[in-house]
Design a protein around this motif. Sequence first.
Motif, short mmCIF file in Angstrom:
data_model
loop_
_atom_site.label_atom_id
_atom_site.label_comp_id
_atom_site.label_asym_id
_atom_site.label_seq_id
_atom_site.Cartn_x
_atom_site.Cartn_y
_atom_site.Cartn_z
N GLY A 204 0.91 -1.18 -0.11
CA GLY A 204 -0.03 0.00 -0.03
C GLY A 204 0.75 1.57 0.05
O GLY A 204 0.37 2.38 -0.60
N MET A 205 2.09 1.13 0.56
CA MET A 205 2.95 2.56 0.37
C MET A 205 3.71 2.59 -0.84
O MET A 205 4.12 3.70 -0.81
CB MET A 205 4.20 2.17 1.57
CG MET A 205 3.63 2.09 2.82
SD MET A 205 5.10 1.82 4.24
CE MET A 205 6.09 3.21 3.90
N ALA A 206 3.60 1.58 -1.90
CA ALA A 206 4.26 1.90 -2.84
C ALA A 206 3.80 2.47 -4.23
O ALA A 206 2.64 2.74 -4.18
CB ALA A 206 4.80 0.15 -3.57
N ASP A 207 4.66 3.16 -5.01
CA ASP A 207 4.09 3.69 -6.20
C ASP A 207 3.54 2.74 -7.13
O ASP A 207 2.40 2.89 -7.69
CB ASP A 207 5.12 4.61 -7.02
CG ASP A 207 5.52 5.93 -5.97
OD1 ASP A 207 4.65 6.59 -5.48
OD2 ASP A 207 6.74 5.97 -5.66
N ARG A 208 4.41 1.70 -7.18
CA ARG A 208 3.98 0.32 -7.77
C ARG A 208 4.33 -0.89 -7.11
O ARG A 208 5.50 -0.80 -6.40
CB ARG A 208 4.93 0.25 -9.32
CG ARG A 208 4.34 1.49 -10.13
CD ARG A 208 4.90 1.23 -11.47
NE ARG A 208 6.29 1.04 -11.79
CZ ARG A 208 7.09 0.67 -12.66
NH1 ARG A 208 6.46 -0.02 -13.58
NH2 ARG A 208 8.03 0.96 -12.53
N VAL A 209 3.54 -1.88 -7.17
CA VAL A 209 3.85 -3.18 -6.57
C VAL A 209 3.95 -4.42 -7.70
O VAL A 209 3.26 -4.28 -8.56
CB VAL A 209 2.49 -3.74 -5.81
CG1 VAL A 209 2.88 -4.87 -5.00
CG2 VAL A 209 2.41 -2.48 -4.84
N ILE A 210 5.23 -4.89 -7.69
CA ILE A 210 5.49 -6.08 -8.69
C ILE A 210 5.18 -7.24 -7.84
O ILE A 210 6.06 -7.56 -7.00
CB ILE A 210 7.05 -5.72 -8.97
CG1 ILE A 210 7.16 -4.10 -9.80
CG2 ILE A 210 7.69 -6.83 -10.15
CD1 ILE A 210 8.14 -3.90 -10.26
N TYR A 211 4.30 -7.94 -8.55
CA TYR A 211 4.19 -9.32 -7.88
C TYR A 211 5.11 -10.40 -8.79
O TYR A 211 4.89 -10.49 -9.96
CB TYR A 211 2.84 -9.80 -7.98
CG TYR A 211 1.79 -8.94 -7.41
CD1 TYR A 211 1.25 -7.44 -7.73
CD2 TYR A 211 1.35 -9.24 -6.01
CE1 TYR A 211 0.55 -6.80 -7.06
CE2 TYR A 211 0.63 -8.60 -5.21
CZ TYR A 211 0.28 -7.15 -5.59
OH TYR A 211 -0.57 -6.61 -4.79
N ILE A 212 5.85 -10.96 -7.84
CA ILE A 212 6.75 -11.99 -8.66
C ILE A 212 6.20 -13.46 -8.21
O ILE A 212 5.80 -13.73 -7.01
CB ILE A 212 8.28 -11.99 -8.02
CG1 ILE A 212 8.86 -10.58 -8.28
CG2 ILE A 212 9.11 -13.07 -8.62
CD1 ILE A 212 9.53 -10.32 -9.43
N LYS A 213 6.17 -14.39 -9.18
CA LYS A 213 5.73 -15.59 -8.96
C LYS A 213 6.38 -16.52 -9.74
O LYS A 213 6.76 -16.16 -11.01
CB LYS A 213 4.41 -15.69 -9.38
CG LYS A 213 3.58 -16.90 -8.88
CD LYS A 213 2.02 -16.65 -9.25
CE LYS A 213 1.05 -17.75 -9.64
NZ LYS A 213 -0.35 -17.44 -10.04
N ASN A 214 7.16 -17.44 -9.17
CA ASN A 214 7.85 -18.64 -9.84
C ASN A 214 8.68 -18.15 -11.03
O ASN A 214 8.87 -18.57 -11.87
CB ASN A 214 6.90 -19.38 -10.68
CG ASN A 214 7.40 -21.01 -11.00
OD1 ASN A 214 8.47 -21.22 -10.31
ND2 ASN A 214 6.62 -21.46 -11.85
N GLY A 215 9.66 -17.14 -10.43
CA GLY A 215 10.76 -16.33 -11.24
C GLY A 215 10.14 -15.78 -12.44
O GLY A 215 10.92 -15.35 -13.21
N ARG A 216 9.05 -15.30 -12.34
CA ARG A 216 8.45 -14.22 -13.26
C ARG A 216 7.55 -13.16 -12.73
O ARG A 216 6.96 -13.47 -11.72
CB ARG A 216 7.44 -15.05 -14.54
CG ARG A 216 8.07 -15.92 -15.50
CD ARG A 216 7.21 -16.46 -16.26
NE ARG A 216 7.89 -17.33 -17.20
CZ ARG A 216 7.97 -18.75 -17.16
NH1 ARG A 216 7.33 -19.43 -16.19
NH2 ARG A 216 8.56 -19.26 -18.12
#
Length: 234
Positions: A204-216
């Motif tokens: 919630g604090m981020a400008d962007r959230v990057i979701y990583i799953k299984n190396g991608r």
Amino acid sequence: MQTVIKTINLRKTFYTGEVPVHALKGVDLEIREGEFIVVLGPSGSGKSTLLNIIGGMDSPTEGEFFYRGTPLQEMSRRELTMYRRRAVGFIFQFYNLMPNLTAYENVALASELTDNPLDPAAVLAEVGLADRKDHFPAQLSGGEQQRVAIARAVAKNTDILLCDEPTGALDYETGIQVLAYLHKVNREMSKTLVLITHNAAIGGMADRVIYIKNGRIDRIQENPNPVTAEEVSW
Ligand SMILES: Nc1ncnc2c1ncn2[C@@H]1O[C@H](COP(=O)(O)OP(=O)(O)O)[C@@H](O)[C@H]1O
Ligand SMILES: [Mg+2]
């Protein structure tokens, strides 16, 4: 906004055991100047591997990686060392302070490695530790030690701060406090901040959230209205 970090089809395979481990399977990412990025994902998904490559501590098996337009894979060892010293500051889960040095000395030592350091005492004051600067790590609480580690990274005066689970070893209240200092450094000192966590609330604090799953990268979420550390709850 200017792009600070760019990766194209970044791949990392570890060949340590009998079976190769494909930790990163093609990551395309652009990080812009001054952004606060939170990287979320389950344990083993490749978050630390990605951060270590961005930080120049590990090299990709395949793919391209640019810092302000300069390809890092073409850098010599010496240039890579300079990149680590001048471009990135690291904050780890378990602080990694030198136990036999005071808070001040820990910060001063790191700032000696770079051309344009900030004053260690001033940076320690920024993280609320003006009166603890002559204490050794063992005399400080976990949260205070992490604030020394933040000061150490900030005093290098680099434009990127990389944080790997910086609140992972802290209790709730202390974790919020550490996040508040990181937020301050990002907003007031314009440091580009990349923070790994498995705690979704911090997103919630981020400008962007990057979701990583299984190396991608599974998905990227833009946050038009990031919240403060005090507004985060989990
Ligand atoms: N130095 C290494 N040698 C061998 N395997 C590794 C190494 N570092 C990470 N891995 C493996 O790569 C995968 C991704 O790990 P990591 O990036 O640490 O994930 P995360 O930080 O998301 O928990 C895991 O399967 C892990 O065991
Ligand atoms: Mg990790």
